[in-house]
Design a protein around this motif. Structure first.
Motif, mmCIF file in Angstrom:
data_model
loop_
_atom_site.group_PDB
_atom_site.id
_atom_site.type_symbol
_atom_site.label_atom_id
_atom_site.label_comp_id
_atom_site.label_asym_id
_atom_site.label_seq_id
_atom_site.Cartn_x
_atom_site.Cartn_y
_atom_site.Cartn_z
ATOM 1 N N ILE A 167 -8.858 -8.068 2.943
ATOM 2 C CA ILE A 167 -7.147 -7.378 3.752
ATOM 3 C C ILE A 167 -5.878 -7.825 2.721
ATOM 4 O O ILE A 167 -5.023 -7.720 2.716
ATOM 5 C CB ILE A 167 -7.794 -8.310 4.865
ATOM 6 N N ALA A 168 -7.128 -9.239 2.328
ATOM 7 C CA ALA A 168 -5.123 -9.853 1.350
ATOM 8 C C ALA A 168 -4.428 -9.076 0.936
ATOM 9 O O ALA A 168 -3.655 -8.974 0.277
ATOM 10 C CB ALA A 168 -5.861 -10.721 1.196
ATOM 11 N N ARG A 169 -5.235 -8.537 -0.183
ATOM 12 C CA ARG A 169 -5.491 -7.308 -1.488
ATOM 13 C C ARG A 169 -4.687 -6.447 -0.762
ATOM 14 O O ARG A 169 -3.736 -5.885 -1.773
ATOM 15 C CB ARG A 169 -6.640 -7.110 -2.324
ATOM 16 N N ILE A 170 -4.843 -5.354 0.042
ATOM 17 C CA ILE A 170 -4.623 -4.357 0.667
ATOM 18 C C ILE A 170 -3.131 -4.892 1.588
ATOM 19 O O ILE A 170 -2.262 -3.759 0.694
ATOM 20 C CB ILE A 170 -5.484 -3.388 1.189
ATOM 21 N N PHE A 171 -3.050 -5.480 1.587
ATOM 22 C CA PHE A 171 -1.641 -5.702 2.436
ATOM 23 C C PHE A 171 -0.832 -6.206 1.196
ATOM 24 O O PHE A 171 0.327 -5.949 1.386
ATOM 25 C CB PHE A 171 -1.988 -6.803 3.283
ATOM 26 N N ALA A 172 -1.217 -6.758 0.469
ATOM 27 C CA ALA A 172 -0.110 -7.456 -1.087
ATOM 28 C C ALA A 172 0.205 -6.156 -1.785
ATOM 29 O O ALA A 172 1.903 -5.740 -2.270
ATOM 30 C CB ALA A 172 -1.164 -8.471 -1.669
ATOM 31 N N LYS A 173 -0.761 -4.954 -1.398
ATOM 32 C CA LYS A 173 -0.089 -3.162 -1.589
ATOM 33 C C LYS A 173 0.687 -2.666 -1.103
ATOM 34 O O LYS A 173 2.238 -1.985 -1.439
ATOM 35 C CB LYS A 173 -1.377 -2.238 -2.360
ATOM 36 N N LEU B 218 2.713 -4.236 0.613
ATOM 37 C CA LEU B 218 3.940 -4.960 0.503
ATOM 38 C C LEU B 218 4.599 -4.851 -0.396
ATOM 39 O O LEU B 218 5.584 -4.261 -0.648
ATOM 40 C CB LEU B 218 3.698 -6.209 1.138
ATOM 41 N N ASN B 219 4.047 -4.392 -1.874
ATOM 42 C CA ASN B 219 4.946 -4.639 -2.771
ATOM 43 C C ASN B 219 4.792 -3.175 -3.626
ATOM 44 O O ASN B 219 4.989 -2.707 -5.125
ATOM 45 C CB ASN B 219 3.912 -5.298 -3.879
ATOM 46 N N CYS B 220 3.967 -1.516 -3.644
ATOM 47 C CA CYS B 220 3.757 -0.852 -3.506
ATOM 48 C C CYS B 220 5.605 -0.136 -4.047
ATOM 49 O O CYS B 220 6.020 -0.646 -3.175
ATOM 50 C CB CYS B 220 3.132 0.192 -2.693
ATOM 51 N N LYS B 221 5.648 0.917 -4.964
ATOM 52 C CA LYS B 221 6.507 1.253 -5.491
ATOM 53 C C LYS B 221 7.170 1.655 -3.960
ATOM 54 O O LYS B 221 8.294 2.359 -3.888
ATOM 55 C CB LYS B 221 6.221 2.114 -6.645
ATOM 56 N N HIS B 222 6.571 2.373 -2.921
ATOM 57 C CA HIS B 222 6.710 2.945 -2.203
ATOM 58 C C HIS B 222 6.907 2.343 -0.564
ATOM 59 O O HIS B 222 7.360 2.390 0.336
ATOM 60 C CB HIS B 222 5.805 4.332 -1.208
ATOM 61 N N GLY B 223 6.616 0.876 -0.947
ATOM 62 C CA GLY B 223 6.809 -0.108 0.235
ATOM 63 C C GLY B 223 7.571 -0.711 0.476
ATOM 64 O O GLY B 223 8.416 -0.361 0.418
ATOM 65 N N PRO B 224 7.999 -1.273 1.668
ATOM 66 C CA PRO B 224 6.373 -1.716 2.415
ATOM 67 C C PRO B 224 5.855 -0.151 3.220
ATOM 68 O O PRO B 224 6.660 0.009 3.293
ATOM 69 C CB PRO B 224 6.669 -2.674 3.063
ATOM 70 N N THR B 225 4.424 -0.467 3.057
ATOM 71 C CA THR B 225 4.164 0.902 2.835
ATOM 72 C C THR B 225 2.654 0.598 4.161
ATOM 73 O O THR B 225 1.810 -0.122 3.665
ATOM 74 C CB THR B 225 4.236 1.495 2.246
ATOM 75 N N VAL B 226 2.334 1.253 5.022
ATOM 76 C CA VAL B 226 0.949 0.741 5.511
ATOM 77 C C VAL B 226 0.207 1.977 4.818
ATOM 78 O O VAL B 226 -1.456 1.879 4.879
ATOM 79 C CB VAL B 226 1.048 1.846 6.884
ATOM 80 N N ALA B 227 0.418 3.010 3.676
ATOM 81 C CA ALA B 227 -0.652 3.586 2.722
ATOM 82 C C ALA B 227 -0.133 3.836 1.606
ATOM 83 O O ALA B 227 0.599 4.223 0.898
ATOM 84 C CB ALA B 227 -0.412 4.754 3.328
ATOM 85 N N PRO B 228 -0.068 2.082 0.842
ATOM 86 C CA PRO B 228 0.316 2.000 -0.887
ATOM 87 C C PRO B 228 -0.811 2.918 -1.551
ATOM 88 O O PRO B 228 -1.608 3.522 -1.181
ATOM 89 C CB PRO B 228 -0.178 0.471 -0.834
ATOM 90 N N CYS B 229 0.015 3.710 -2.341
ATOM 91 C CA CYS B 229 -0.928 4.636 -3.505
ATOM 92 C C CYS B 229 -1.687 4.075 -4.271
ATOM 93 O O CYS B 229 -2.932 5.215 -4.667
ATOM 94 C CB CYS B 229 0.848 5.367 -3.900
ATOM 95 N N GLY B 230 -1.643 3.611 -4.878
ATOM 96 C CA GLY B 230 -3.105 2.317 -4.879
ATOM 97 C C GLY B 230 -3.211 3.447 -7.083
ATOM 98 O O GLY B 230 -3.528 3.080 -7.329
ATOM 99 N N GLU B 231 -1.331 4.009 -7.579
ATOM 100 C CA GLU B 231 -1.238 4.554 -8.630
ATOM 101 C C GLU B 231 -0.551 4.079 -9.750
ATOM 102 O O GLU B 231 -0.166 3.838 -10.596
ATOM 103 C CB GLU B 231 -1.378 5.518 -7.908
ATOM 104 N N PHE C 21 1.976 -10.071 -11.583
ATOM 105 C CA PHE C 21 3.186 -11.623 -11.586
ATOM 106 C C PHE C 21 2.596 -11.992 -10.045
ATOM 107 O O PHE C 21 3.394 -13.094 -10.624
ATOM 108 C CB PHE C 21 3.717 -11.745 -12.923
ATOM 109 N N ASP C 22 3.819 -11.322 -9.832
ATOM 110 C CA ASP C 22 3.849 -10.548 -8.380
ATOM 111 C C ASP C 22 3.131 -11.641 -7.545
ATOM 112 O O ASP C 22 3.622 -12.203 -6.035
ATOM 113 C CB ASP C 22 4.531 -9.839 -7.678
ATOM 114 N N VAL C 23 1.590 -11.119 -7.714
ATOM 115 C CA VAL C 23 0.615 -11.744 -6.538
ATOM 116 C C VAL C 23 -0.262 -13.237 -7.027
ATOM 117 O O VAL C 23 -1.027 -13.060 -8.346
ATOM 118 C CB VAL C 23 -0.296 -11.097 -6.067
ATOM 119 N N THR C 24 -0.348 -14.313 -6.872
ATOM 120 C CA THR C 24 -0.630 -15.205 -7.387
ATOM 121 C C THR C 24 -2.501 -15.419 -6.193
ATOM 122 O O THR C 24 -1.702 -15.504 -5.232
ATOM 123 C CB THR C 24 0.234 -16.533 -7.095
ATOM 124 N N GLU C 25 -3.297 -15.928 -6.408
ATOM 125 C CA GLU C 25 -4.513 -15.339 -6.178
ATOM 126 C C GLU C 25 -5.297 -17.391 -6.702
ATOM 127 O O GLU C 25 -5.032 -17.429 -7.782
ATOM 128 C CB GLU C 25 -5.846 -14.751 -6.219
#
Length: 221
Positions: A36-42, A44-57, A70-74
């Protein structure tokens, strides 16, 4: 899988532009906290975001998936539990603007393992974080977290996943992997996983390695 209340709430937060500063994901192991954390990070930070459907590409989505963003630190709270770790990995970096996305996101797994002094240092940052910084904490033992930390988070309690939903997910994955597994075999795997999707996936992977493309209940047992 099986965490619809959490997913729906996060989806609505994005759609309504009501994204909190910090989130706490609590629940048993293998129920989807890191996923959930990784999908939520996508999201928020997807180029189309914030979006409920990150592109993954896009670059941001791919880097998050690969663990190179660099923007997401685990951070693993078990092995980075000292105040020096919190300073070097979080406090010293929150002032930097995002590079590829809109937010700097810090994800701490097993956050309950932080020391008292580390929590105190983290609390100061949680009280007045820069607007571009988001925190996601995950823990299997939420009762060990200081109330001062919990009170500054939106808390989500993940439940053990029902057996039927695990079976459904395993059927989908087995089909994708071109593995013929009968229903009783998948049911046996799901029951043994005790509500944890990760344990179910590990068992399925192991039984495929052991048996090949055809799996029966006897093989699982």
């Amino acid at each position: 899988v099986g965490q619809d209340p959490v997913v729906n709430t996060l989806r609505n937060a994005i759609e309504q532009n009501r994204i909190a500063q910090a989130y706490l994901l609590a629940g048993p192991r293998g129920t989807g906290k890191t996923t959930i954390a990784r999908i939520f990070a996508k999201a928020l930070n997807c180029k189309h975001g914030p979006t409920v459907a990150p592109c993954g590409e896009c670059d941001a989505c791919r880097e998050i998936a690969n663990g190179t963003s660099f923007d997401v630190t685990e951070i693993d709270g078990a092995s980075n539990n000292k105040v020096e770790d919190v300073h070097s990995k979080i406090i010293d970096n929150v002032g930097f603007s995002p590079v590829g996305g809109k937010f700097r996101i810090f994800y701490i797994d097993e956050v309950h393992m932080l020391s008292g002094s580390a929590f105190n240092a983290l609390l100061k940052t949680l009280e007045e974080p820069p607007p571009h910084v988001k925190f996601i904490f995950a823990t299997t033992e939420a009762d060990k977290l200081p109330a001062t930390i919990v009170s500054r988070c939106q808390r989500f309690d993940l439940r053990r996943i029902p057996t039927a939903q695990i079976v459904e997910a395993l059927q989908r994955i087995a089909g994708h992997e071109r593995v013929r597994a009968d229903g009783d075999a998948l049911l046996a795997i799901a029951r043994g996983a005790d509500g944890g999707m990760r344990d179910a996936l590990s068992a399925l992977d192991q039984i495929i390695s052991f048996k090949g493309a055809e799996v029966t209940e006897a093989d699982v047992l």
